[in-house]
Motif scaffolding. Structure first.
Motif, short mmCIF file in Angstrom:
data_model
loop_
_atom_site.label_atom_id
_atom_site.label_comp_id
_atom_site.label_asym_id
_atom_site.label_seq_id
_atom_site.Cartn_x
_atom_site.Cartn_y
_atom_site.Cartn_z
N VAL A 25 -3.39 -0.60 7.68
CA VAL A 25 -4.02 0.57 8.32
C VAL A 25 -5.35 0.95 7.67
O VAL A 25 -5.60 0.65 6.50
CB VAL A 25 -3.10 1.84 8.29
CG1 VAL A 25 -1.80 1.59 9.06
CG2 VAL A 25 -2.82 2.29 6.86
N SER A 35 0.83 -1.20 0.00
CA SER A 35 0.00 0.00 0.00
C SER A 35 0.87 1.26 0.00
O SER A 35 1.95 1.27 0.60
CB SER A 35 -0.86 0.00 1.26
OG SER A 35 -1.52 1.23 1.41
N GLN A 69 2.62 3.17 6.74
CA GLN A 69 2.20 2.07 7.61
C GLN A 69 2.53 2.44 9.05
O GLN A 69 3.55 2.01 9.62
CB GLN A 69 2.88 0.77 7.16
CG GLN A 69 2.43 0.32 5.78
CD GLN A 69 0.93 0.03 5.74
OE1 GLN A 69 0.44 -0.83 6.44
NE2 GLN A 69 0.19 0.78 4.92
N GLY A 74 -2.55 -2.09 3.27
CA GLY A 74 -1.49 -2.67 4.09
C GLY A 74 -2.09 -3.12 5.41
O GLY A 74 -2.91 -4.03 5.44
N LEU A 124 3.86 -3.14 12.56
CA LEU A 124 2.52 -2.69 12.98
C LEU A 124 1.84 -3.74 13.85
O LEU A 124 1.14 -3.42 14.82
CB LEU A 124 1.63 -2.44 11.76
CG LEU A 124 1.60 -1.04 11.15
CD1 LEU A 124 0.47 -0.95 10.15
CD2 LEU A 124 1.44 0.05 12.21
N ILE A 147 -0.46 -6.88 6.64
CA ILE A 147 0.01 -6.03 7.75
C ILE A 147 1.51 -6.24 7.93
O ILE A 147 2.00 -7.36 7.99
CB ILE A 147 -0.76 -6.36 9.07
CG1 ILE A 147 -0.49 -5.29 10.14
CG2 ILE A 147 -0.42 -7.75 9.59
CD1 ILE A 147 -1.39 -5.40 11.37
N SER A 188 -4.62 7.43 11.59
CA SER A 188 -4.26 6.18 10.94
C SER A 188 -4.34 5.06 11.98
O SER A 188 -3.58 5.05 12.95
CB SER A 188 -2.84 6.29 10.36
OG SER A 188 -2.45 5.07 9.79
#
Ligand code: PLP
Length: 446
Positions: free
Chosen positions: A49, A2, A6, A47, A431, A427, A57
Protein backbone atom coordinates in the motif's frame (compact mmCIF):
# COMPACT_ATOMS: atom_id res chain seq x y z
CA UNK A 1 6.29 -7.10 6.89
CA UNK A 2 5.13 -3.53 6.85
CA UNK A 3 3.47 -2.17 9.99
CA UNK A 4 0.89 -0.39 7.82
CA UNK A 5 -2.58 -1.99 7.64
CA UNK A 6 -2.66 -3.91 4.36
CA UNK A 7 -5.97 -2.60 3.12
CA UNK A 8 -7.54 -0.41 0.46
CA UNK A 9 -9.22 2.38 2.37
CA UNK A 10 -10.76 5.45 0.78
CA UNK A 11 -11.73 8.18 3.25
CA UNK A 12 -11.89 11.08 0.76
CA UNK A 13 -12.29 11.41 -2.97
CA UNK A 14 -9.02 10.84 -4.87
CA UNK A 15 -7.13 13.15 -4.75
CA UNK A 16 -8.26 14.38 -1.34
CA UNK A 17 -8.22 17.97 -0.08
CA UNK A 18 -4.69 17.88 1.35
CA UNK A 19 -3.30 16.37 -1.84
CA UNK A 20 -5.07 19.04 -3.87
CA UNK A 21 -3.58 21.74 -1.64
CA UNK A 22 -0.10 20.26 -2.14
CA UNK A 23 -0.69 19.99 -5.87
CA UNK A 24 -1.50 23.71 -5.99
CA UNK A 25 1.80 24.42 -4.18
CA UNK A 26 3.58 22.06 -6.58
CA UNK A 27 2.20 23.99 -9.54
CA UNK A 28 3.54 27.23 -8.08
CA UNK A 29 6.96 25.86 -7.05
CA UNK A 30 7.93 22.97 -9.32
CA UNK A 31 8.41 23.27 -13.06
CA UNK A 32 5.36 21.99 -14.91
CA UNK A 33 7.75 19.95 -17.07
CA UNK A 34 8.00 17.43 -14.23
CA UNK A 35 4.64 15.68 -14.27
CA UNK A 36 2.87 13.31 -11.88
CA UNK A 37 0.83 10.24 -12.78
CA UNK A 38 -1.49 10.65 -9.79
CA UNK A 39 -1.56 13.95 -7.88
CA UNK A 40 -1.86 12.02 -4.61
CA UNK A 41 0.80 12.91 -2.06
CA UNK A 42 2.40 10.06 -0.17
CA UNK A 43 2.74 10.01 3.61
CA UNK A 44 3.80 6.38 4.12
CA UNK A 45 4.16 3.18 2.12
CA UNK A 46 4.94 -0.47 2.71
CA UNK A 47 3.86 -4.02 1.92
CA UNK A 48 1.36 -3.44 -0.86
CA UNK A 49 0.00 0.00 0.00
CA UNK A 50 0.73 3.71 -0.37
CA UNK A 51 -0.97 5.84 2.29
CA UNK A 52 -1.62 9.44 1.26
CA UNK A 53 -1.70 12.68 3.23
CA UNK A 54 -5.52 12.48 3.49
CA UNK A 55 -5.41 9.04 5.11
CA UNK A 56 -6.40 7.08 2.00
CA UNK A 57 -4.68 3.72 1.63
CA UNK A 58 -4.08 2.84 -2.03
CA UNK A 59 -3.07 -0.53 -3.48
CA UNK A 60 0.34 -0.17 -5.08
CA UNK A 61 0.67 -1.75 -8.52
CA UNK A 62 3.53 0.52 -9.57
CA UNK A 63 6.37 0.18 -7.02
CA UNK A 64 7.48 3.73 -7.88
CA UNK A 65 8.13 2.47 -11.45
CA UNK A 66 9.64 -0.91 -10.56
CA UNK A 67 11.86 0.33 -7.76
CA UNK A 68 10.46 -0.90 -4.44
CA UNK A 69 10.48 -4.54 -5.48
CA UNK A 70 11.27 -5.71 -1.92
CA UNK A 71 8.57 -3.39 -0.54
CA UNK A 72 8.67 0.24 0.47
CA UNK A 73 10.71 0.93 3.61
CA UNK A 74 11.55 -2.76 3.72
CA UNK A 75 12.63 -3.48 7.32
CA UNK A 76 16.05 -4.88 6.31
CA UNK A 77 16.70 -1.85 4.11
CA UNK A 78 15.64 0.56 6.86
CA UNK A 79 17.90 -1.14 9.40
CA UNK A 80 20.91 -1.23 7.08
CA UNK A 81 20.52 2.40 6.00
CA UNK A 82 20.01 3.53 9.61
CA UNK A 83 23.23 1.80 10.66
CA UNK A 84 25.13 3.32 7.72
CA UNK A 85 23.77 6.83 8.25
CA UNK A 86 25.10 6.73 11.82
CA UNK A 87 28.55 5.63 10.64
CA UNK A 88 29.12 8.00 7.69
CA UNK A 89 27.02 9.36 4.85
CA UNK A 90 29.62 10.07 2.18
CA UNK A 91 33.34 10.13 1.64
CA UNK A 92 33.29 9.68 -2.16
CA UNK A 93 34.49 6.25 -3.25
CA UNK A 94 37.07 7.96 -5.48
CA UNK A 95 38.58 9.75 -2.44
CA UNK A 96 38.52 7.37 0.54
CA UNK A 97 36.71 4.17 -0.43
CA UNK A 98 34.56 1.90 1.77
CA UNK A 99 33.67 -1.75 1.78
CA UNK A 100 29.93 -1.39 1.00
CA UNK A 101 30.77 -0.46 -2.60
CA UNK A 102 33.15 -3.41 -2.94
CA UNK A 103 30.58 -5.79 -1.46
CA UNK A 104 27.86 -4.62 -3.86
CA UNK A 105 30.30 -5.14 -6.74
CA UNK A 106 31.12 -8.63 -5.47
CA UNK A 107 27.43 -9.48 -5.17
CA UNK A 108 26.61 -8.20 -8.66
CA UNK A 109 29.55 -10.14 -10.10
CA UNK A 110 28.23 -13.25 -8.33
CA UNK A 111 24.55 -12.83 -9.23
CA UNK A 112 24.54 -11.62 -12.83
CA UNK A 113 24.46 -14.22 -15.64
CA UNK A 114 27.66 -15.97 -16.69
CA UNK A 115 30.51 -17.64 -14.80
CA UNK A 116 33.24 -15.49 -16.42
CA UNK A 117 35.40 -13.04 -14.48
CA UNK A 118 33.48 -9.80 -13.97
CA UNK A 119 33.93 -6.24 -12.73
CA UNK A 120 31.34 -3.67 -11.66
CA UNK A 121 31.12 0.14 -11.54
CA UNK A 122 28.40 1.95 -9.57
CA UNK A 123 26.44 5.04 -10.57
CA UNK A 124 23.32 6.95 -9.48
CA UNK A 125 20.62 6.41 -12.10
CA UNK A 126 19.71 4.03 -14.87
CA UNK A 127 20.46 6.61 -17.55
CA UNK A 128 23.89 7.36 -16.09
CA UNK A 129 24.71 3.65 -16.01
CA UNK A 130 23.55 3.15 -19.63
CA UNK A 131 25.78 6.06 -20.69
CA UNK A 132 28.70 4.46 -18.91
CA UNK A 133 28.05 1.08 -20.52
CA UNK A 134 28.33 2.81 -23.90
CA UNK A 135 31.53 4.62 -22.84
CA UNK A 136 33.06 1.33 -21.73
CA UNK A 137 32.00 -0.52 -24.89
CA UNK A 138 33.45 2.27 -27.08
CA UNK A 139 36.73 2.25 -25.22
CA UNK A 140 36.98 -1.52 -25.43
CA UNK A 141 36.07 -1.87 -29.12
CA UNK A 142 37.56 1.42 -30.34
CA UNK A 143 34.35 1.77 -32.37
CA UNK A 144 31.71 4.46 -32.01
CA UNK A 145 28.30 3.29 -33.22
CA UNK A 146 25.53 2.17 -30.88
CA UNK A 147 22.36 0.32 -31.83
CA UNK A 148 19.12 0.64 -29.86
CA UNK A 149 15.68 -0.66 -30.82
CA UNK A 150 12.24 0.57 -31.79
CA UNK A 151 10.18 1.26 -28.63
CA UNK A 152 13.36 1.38 -26.52
CA UNK A 153 13.64 3.49 -23.40
CA UNK A 154 17.07 4.06 -21.89
CA UNK A 155 16.66 7.39 -20.07
CA UNK A 156 16.52 11.15 -20.48
CA UNK A 157 20.16 12.32 -20.50
CA UNK A 158 21.51 13.47 -23.83
CA UNK A 159 23.00 10.16 -24.98
CA UNK A 160 20.13 8.10 -23.58
CA UNK A 161 17.52 10.42 -25.15
CA UNK A 162 19.15 9.58 -28.47
CA UNK A 163 18.80 5.89 -27.62
CA UNK A 164 15.19 6.22 -26.41
CA UNK A 165 12.72 5.78 -29.25
CA UNK A 166 9.64 7.79 -28.30
CA UNK A 167 9.58 11.49 -29.13
CA UNK A 168 6.79 12.71 -26.85
CA UNK A 169 7.35 13.42 -24.00
CA UNK A 170 10.96 12.28 -23.72
CA UNK A 171 12.75 13.98 -26.63
CA UNK A 172 10.52 16.63 -28.17
CA UNK A 173 12.40 19.93 -28.43
CA UNK A 174 15.42 18.68 -26.48
CA UNK A 175 17.76 17.99 -29.41
CA UNK A 176 20.26 17.94 -30.94
CA UNK A 177 20.95 14.44 -29.75
CA UNK A 178 24.18 12.48 -29.49
CA UNK A 179 25.58 11.16 -32.75
CA UNK A 180 26.26 7.60 -33.83
CA UNK A 181 23.07 6.09 -32.39
CA UNK A 182 21.13 3.86 -34.79
CA UNK A 183 17.80 2.11 -34.45
CA UNK A 184 16.86 -1.46 -35.34
CA UNK A 185 13.43 -3.10 -35.54
CA UNK A 186 12.26 -4.88 -32.41
CA UNK A 187 10.47 -8.20 -32.11
CA UNK A 188 6.94 -7.22 -30.99
CA UNK A 189 4.88 -10.43 -31.27
CA UNK A 190 1.44 -8.80 -30.90
CA UNK A 191 2.14 -6.37 -33.74
CA UNK A 192 4.29 -8.70 -35.83
CA UNK A 193 1.56 -11.36 -35.86
CA UNK A 194 -0.52 -9.49 -38.41
CA UNK A 195 2.42 -9.10 -40.77
CA UNK A 196 3.02 -12.65 -41.93
CA UNK A 197 4.32 -11.35 -45.21
CA UNK A 198 7.33 -9.98 -43.27
CA UNK A 199 7.82 -13.41 -41.73
CA UNK A 200 9.06 -11.93 -38.46
CA UNK A 201 6.58 -13.53 -36.07
CA UNK A 202 9.27 -15.88 -34.81
CA UNK A 203 12.22 -14.53 -32.84
CA UNK A 204 15.05 -15.80 -35.01
CA UNK A 205 13.55 -14.26 -38.15
CA UNK A 206 12.86 -11.01 -36.32
CA UNK A 207 16.51 -10.99 -35.21
CA UNK A 208 17.62 -11.54 -38.80
CA UNK A 209 15.54 -8.52 -39.85
CA UNK A 210 17.22 -6.39 -37.16
CA UNK A 211 20.70 -7.66 -38.03
CA UNK A 212 20.16 -6.92 -41.71
CA UNK A 213 19.27 -3.32 -40.89
CA UNK A 214 22.38 -3.02 -38.72
CA UNK A 215 24.67 -4.61 -41.30
CA UNK A 216 23.32 -2.45 -44.13
CA UNK A 217 23.01 0.86 -42.28
CA UNK A 218 25.82 0.73 -39.71
CA UNK A 219 28.25 -2.12 -40.42
CA UNK A 220 29.36 -4.50 -37.69
CA UNK A 221 32.93 -3.18 -37.91
CA UNK A 222 31.72 0.26 -36.76
CA UNK A 223 29.49 -1.00 -34.00
CA UNK A 224 30.62 -0.74 -30.38
CA UNK A 225 27.46 -1.90 -28.63
CA UNK A 226 23.99 -3.24 -29.17
CA UNK A 227 21.84 -2.19 -26.24
CA UNK A 228 18.52 -3.90 -25.56
CA UNK A 229 15.95 -4.28 -22.78
CA UNK A 230 15.20 -8.04 -22.52
CA UNK A 231 11.58 -7.01 -21.89
CA UNK A 232 10.94 -3.43 -22.93
CA UNK A 233 9.67 -1.17 -20.15
CA UNK A 234 8.33 2.27 -21.08
CA UNK A 235 7.94 1.11 -24.71
CA UNK A 236 5.05 -1.16 -23.73
CA UNK A 237 6.27 -4.22 -21.80
CA UNK A 238 7.14 -5.80 -25.11
CA UNK A 239 8.37 -9.37 -24.66
CA UNK A 240 10.36 -10.33 -27.76
CA UNK A 241 9.54 -13.65 -29.43
CA UNK A 242 11.61 -16.60 -28.17
CA UNK A 243 14.94 -16.82 -29.97
CA UNK A 244 15.24 -13.07 -30.66
CA UNK A 245 17.64 -12.23 -27.83
CA UNK A 246 19.86 -15.33 -28.20
CA UNK A 247 20.20 -14.71 -31.97
CA UNK A 248 21.24 -11.09 -31.38
CA UNK A 249 23.69 -12.10 -28.64
CA UNK A 250 25.24 -14.73 -30.95
CA UNK A 251 25.62 -12.22 -33.77
CA UNK A 252 27.28 -9.72 -31.39
CA UNK A 253 29.74 -12.35 -30.18
CA UNK A 254 30.60 -13.30 -33.75
CA UNK A 255 31.35 -9.68 -34.69
CA UNK A 256 33.05 -8.40 -31.55
CA UNK A 257 30.09 -6.16 -30.70
CA UNK A 258 29.44 -5.63 -26.98
CA UNK A 259 25.96 -7.01 -26.13
CA UNK A 260 24.49 -4.81 -23.41
CA UNK A 261 21.35 -5.88 -21.54
CA UNK A 262 19.56 -2.90 -20.04
CA UNK A 263 17.92 -4.59 -17.05
CA UNK A 264 17.15 -1.33 -15.28
CA UNK A 265 13.41 -2.15 -15.15
CA UNK A 266 13.52 -5.96 -15.46
CA UNK A 267 16.28 -6.72 -12.96
CA UNK A 268 16.31 -7.98 -9.39
CA UNK A 269 13.61 -10.67 -9.37
CA UNK A 270 10.98 -8.52 -11.07
CA UNK A 271 10.31 -10.95 -13.94
CA UNK A 272 10.49 -14.20 -11.97
CA UNK A 273 14.18 -14.62 -12.71
CA UNK A 274 16.83 -12.59 -10.98
CA UNK A 275 17.52 -11.04 -14.40
CA UNK A 276 15.20 -11.27 -17.42
CA UNK A 277 17.89 -12.41 -19.88
CA UNK A 278 18.28 -15.59 -17.84
CA UNK A 279 14.89 -16.72 -19.13
CA UNK A 280 16.48 -17.65 -22.46
CA UNK A 281 19.94 -18.37 -21.11
CA UNK A 282 21.39 -15.20 -22.63
CA UNK A 283 24.68 -14.06 -21.09
CA UNK A 284 25.24 -10.38 -21.82
CA UNK A 285 28.73 -8.90 -22.06
CA UNK A 286 27.56 -5.96 -19.93
CA UNK A 287 24.42 -5.75 -17.82
CA UNK A 288 23.00 -2.45 -16.61
CA UNK A 289 20.99 -2.43 -13.38
CA UNK A 290 19.26 0.27 -11.29
CA UNK A 291 15.71 0.75 -9.91
CA UNK A 292 15.03 -2.44 -7.88
CA UNK A 293 18.68 -2.74 -6.86
CA UNK A 294 18.47 -0.59 -3.72
CA UNK A 295 14.87 -0.54 -2.46
CA UNK A 296 14.32 3.12 -3.31
CA UNK A 297 17.76 4.62 -2.78
CA UNK A 298 19.45 5.91 -5.93
CA UNK A 299 21.94 3.34 -7.19
CA UNK A 300 22.82 1.89 -10.58
CA UNK A 301 25.50 -0.41 -11.90
CA UNK A 302 27.31 -1.67 -14.95
CA UNK A 303 28.57 -5.23 -14.51
CA UNK A 304 30.37 -7.27 -17.11
CA UNK A 305 33.31 -9.10 -18.55
CA UNK A 306 36.50 -8.07 -16.77
CA UNK A 307 38.40 -7.43 -20.00
CA UNK A 308 35.69 -5.03 -21.24
CA UNK A 309 35.10 -3.30 -17.90
CA UNK A 310 38.84 -2.82 -17.35
CA UNK A 311 39.42 -1.37 -20.84
CA UNK A 312 39.07 2.34 -19.93
CA UNK A 313 42.13 4.02 -18.38
CA UNK A 314 42.32 4.24 -14.56
CA UNK A 315 40.24 7.19 -13.39
CA UNK A 316 38.21 7.20 -16.62
CA UNK A 317 34.93 6.31 -14.88
CA UNK A 318 33.28 7.64 -11.75
CA UNK A 319 31.26 10.49 -10.28
CA UNK A 320 30.87 12.19 -6.90
CA UNK A 321 27.96 10.12 -5.61
CA UNK A 322 28.26 6.87 -7.59
CA UNK A 323 27.95 3.98 -5.13
CA UNK A 324 26.94 6.23 -2.25
CA UNK A 325 27.37 4.33 1.06
CA UNK A 326 23.68 4.60 2.05
CA UNK A 327 22.59 3.24 -1.33
CA UNK A 328 25.16 0.42 -1.09
CA UNK A 329 23.92 -0.54 2.38
CA UNK A 330 20.37 -0.62 0.97
CA UNK A 331 21.44 -2.75 -2.01
CA UNK A 332 23.08 -5.35 0.22
CA UNK A 333 19.86 -5.53 2.26
CA UNK A 334 17.81 -5.87 -0.93
CA UNK A 335 19.96 -8.75 -2.17
CA UNK A 336 19.75 -10.48 1.22
CA UNK A 337 15.96 -10.03 1.19
CA UNK A 338 15.52 -11.41 -2.33
CA UNK A 339 17.49 -14.51 -1.39
CA UNK A 340 16.16 -15.01 2.17
CA UNK A 341 12.50 -14.37 1.31
CA UNK A 342 12.46 -16.32 -1.97
CA UNK A 343 11.32 -13.29 -3.97
CA UNK A 344 12.15 -14.78 -7.36
CA UNK A 345 9.53 -17.45 -6.64
CA UNK A 346 7.18 -14.81 -5.26
CA UNK A 347 7.40 -12.87 -8.53
CA UNK A 348 6.49 -16.06 -10.42
CA UNK A 349 3.52 -16.71 -8.13
CA UNK A 350 2.27 -13.14 -8.59
CA UNK A 351 2.67 -13.56 -12.35
CA UNK A 352 0.64 -16.76 -12.35
CA UNK A 353 -2.24 -15.21 -10.37
CA UNK A 354 -2.31 -12.07 -12.48
CA UNK A 355 -1.98 -13.81 -15.85
CA UNK A 356 -4.97 -16.03 -15.02
CA UNK A 357 -7.12 -13.07 -14.06
CA UNK A 358 -5.96 -10.81 -16.92
CA UNK A 359 -6.41 -13.71 -19.37
CA UNK A 360 -10.00 -14.12 -18.18
CA UNK A 361 -10.52 -10.38 -18.65
CA UNK A 362 -9.21 -10.67 -22.21
CA UNK A 363 -11.68 -13.49 -22.91
CA UNK A 364 -14.57 -11.28 -21.77
CA UNK A 365 -13.41 -7.96 -23.19
CA UNK A 366 -12.35 -7.73 -26.87
CA UNK A 367 -10.68 -4.37 -26.21
CA UNK A 368 -7.92 -6.24 -24.39
CA UNK A 369 -5.83 -7.13 -27.42
CA UNK A 370 -2.87 -8.64 -25.64
CA UNK A 371 -1.88 -9.78 -22.15
CA UNK A 372 1.86 -10.15 -21.72
CA UNK A 373 4.86 -9.94 -19.45
CA UNK A 374 6.61 -12.17 -17.02
CA UNK A 375 6.58 -12.52 -13.26
CA UNK A 376 5.46 -9.29 -11.60
CA UNK A 377 6.00 -7.24 -14.79
CA UNK A 378 2.73 -7.58 -16.68
CA UNK A 379 0.62 -5.49 -19.00
CA UNK A 380 -2.51 -5.38 -21.11
CA UNK A 381 -2.50 -3.67 -24.51
CA UNK A 382 -5.82 -2.02 -25.33
CA UNK A 383 -7.07 -1.81 -28.91
CA UNK A 384 -10.14 -1.34 -31.06
CA UNK A 385 -11.84 -4.77 -30.88
CA UNK A 386 -10.61 -7.27 -33.43
CA UNK A 387 -7.71 -5.08 -34.60
CA UNK A 388 -4.30 -3.94 -33.39
CA UNK A 389 -5.42 -0.30 -33.61
CA UNK A 390 -4.28 1.28 -30.32
CA UNK A 391 -6.92 2.74 -28.00
CA UNK A 392 -5.03 5.30 -25.94
CA UNK A 393 -8.22 7.09 -24.88
CA UNK A 394 -9.63 3.91 -23.31
CA UNK A 395 -6.28 3.33 -21.59
CA UNK A 396 -6.42 6.80 -20.05
CA UNK A 397 -10.05 6.25 -18.94
CA UNK A 398 -9.26 2.91 -17.34
CA UNK A 399 -6.19 4.28 -15.55
CA UNK A 400 -8.11 7.32 -14.26
CA UNK A 401 -11.00 5.14 -13.01
CA UNK A 402 -8.54 2.78 -11.29
CA UNK A 403 -6.82 5.73 -9.62
CA UNK A 404 -10.16 7.06 -8.40
CA UNK A 405 -10.83 3.68 -6.79
CA UNK A 406 -7.53 3.57 -4.98
CA UNK A 407 -5.23 1.63 -7.31
CA UNK A 408 -1.82 2.98 -8.26
CA UNK A 409 -1.46 1.85 -11.89
CA UNK A 410 0.75 3.15 -14.67
CA UNK A 411 0.42 3.32 -18.43
CA UNK A 412 3.15 3.01 -21.04
CA UNK A 413 3.76 2.11 -24.66
CA UNK A 414 4.79 3.87 -27.84
CA UNK A 415 1.09 4.25 -28.65
CA UNK A 416 0.05 5.13 -25.07
CA UNK A 417 -2.31 2.13 -24.97
CA UNK A 418 -0.67 -0.20 -22.46
CA UNK A 419 -1.71 -0.53 -18.84
CA UNK A 420 1.19 -1.95 -16.87
CA UNK A 421 1.43 -3.66 -13.51
CA UNK A 422 4.53 -3.67 -11.32
CA UNK A 423 3.38 -4.65 -7.82
CA UNK A 424 5.91 -4.79 -5.03
CA UNK A 425 6.74 -8.42 -4.30
CA UNK A 426 5.72 -7.72 -0.70
CA UNK A 427 2.07 -7.27 -1.70
CA UNK A 428 -0.13 -9.73 0.23
CA UNK A 429 -2.34 -12.09 -1.80
CA UNK A 430 -5.61 -10.59 -0.54
CA UNK A 431 -4.62 -7.11 -1.76
CA UNK A 432 -3.54 -8.42 -5.14
CA UNK A 433 -6.90 -10.20 -5.49
CA UNK A 434 -8.74 -7.04 -4.48
CA UNK A 435 -6.78 -4.98 -7.00
CA UNK A 436 -7.75 -7.42 -9.75
CA UNK A 437 -11.43 -7.26 -8.66
CA UNK A 438 -11.30 -3.46 -8.84
CA UNK A 439 -9.76 -3.66 -12.31
CA UNK A 440 -12.48 -6.03 -13.50
CA UNK A 441 -15.08 -3.51 -12.32
CA UNK A 442 -13.27 -0.62 -13.96
CA UNK A 443 -13.13 -2.42 -17.32
CA UNK A 444 -16.81 -3.34 -17.06
CA UNK A 445 -17.69 0.34 -16.76
CA UNK A 446 -15.10 1.93 -19.07
C1 PLP B 1 15.01 0.05 -19.24
C2 PLP B 1 15.35 1.38 -18.63
N1 PLP B 1 16.56 1.90 -18.83
C3 PLP B 1 16.92 3.07 -18.30
C4 PLP B 1 16.04 3.80 -17.53
C5 PLP B 1 16.47 5.12 -16.95
O1 PLP B 1 16.63 4.98 -15.59
P1 PLP B 1 16.64 6.28 -14.65
O2 PLP B 1 15.26 6.84 -14.70
O3 PLP B 1 17.04 5.75 -13.31
O4 PLP B 1 17.67 7.19 -15.24
C6 PLP B 1 14.76 3.29 -17.28
C7 PLP B 1 13.78 4.05 -16.49
O5 PLP B 1 12.60 3.86 -16.54
C8 PLP B 1 14.40 2.05 -17.84
O6 PLP B 1 13.18 1.51 -17.66
Amino acid sequence: MSALPQERRLVTEIPGPRSRELQARKSAAVTSAVGTVMPVYAAAAGGGVVVDVDGNSLIDLGSGIAVTTVGNSNPRVVEAVNAQVQAFTHTCFMVTPYDGYVRVAEELNRLTPGAHEKRTALFNSGAEAVENAVKIARHHTKRSAVVAFDHAYHGRTNLTMAMTAKNMPYKHGFGPFAAEVYRAPMSYPFRDAGTERLGVADGVTAARRAIEVVEKQVGAANLAALVIEPIQGEGGFVVPAPGFLPALADWCREHGVVFVADEVQTGFARTGDLFACEHEGVVPDLIVTAKGIAGGLPLAAVTGRAEIMDAPHPGGLGGTYGGNPLACAAALAVIETIEADGLVDRARAIGKTMLERLGALQQRDPRVGDVRGRGAMLAVELVQPGTTEPDAALTQRVAAAAHAQGLVVLTCGTFGNVLRFLPPLSIPDHLLAEALDVLDGVFAEA
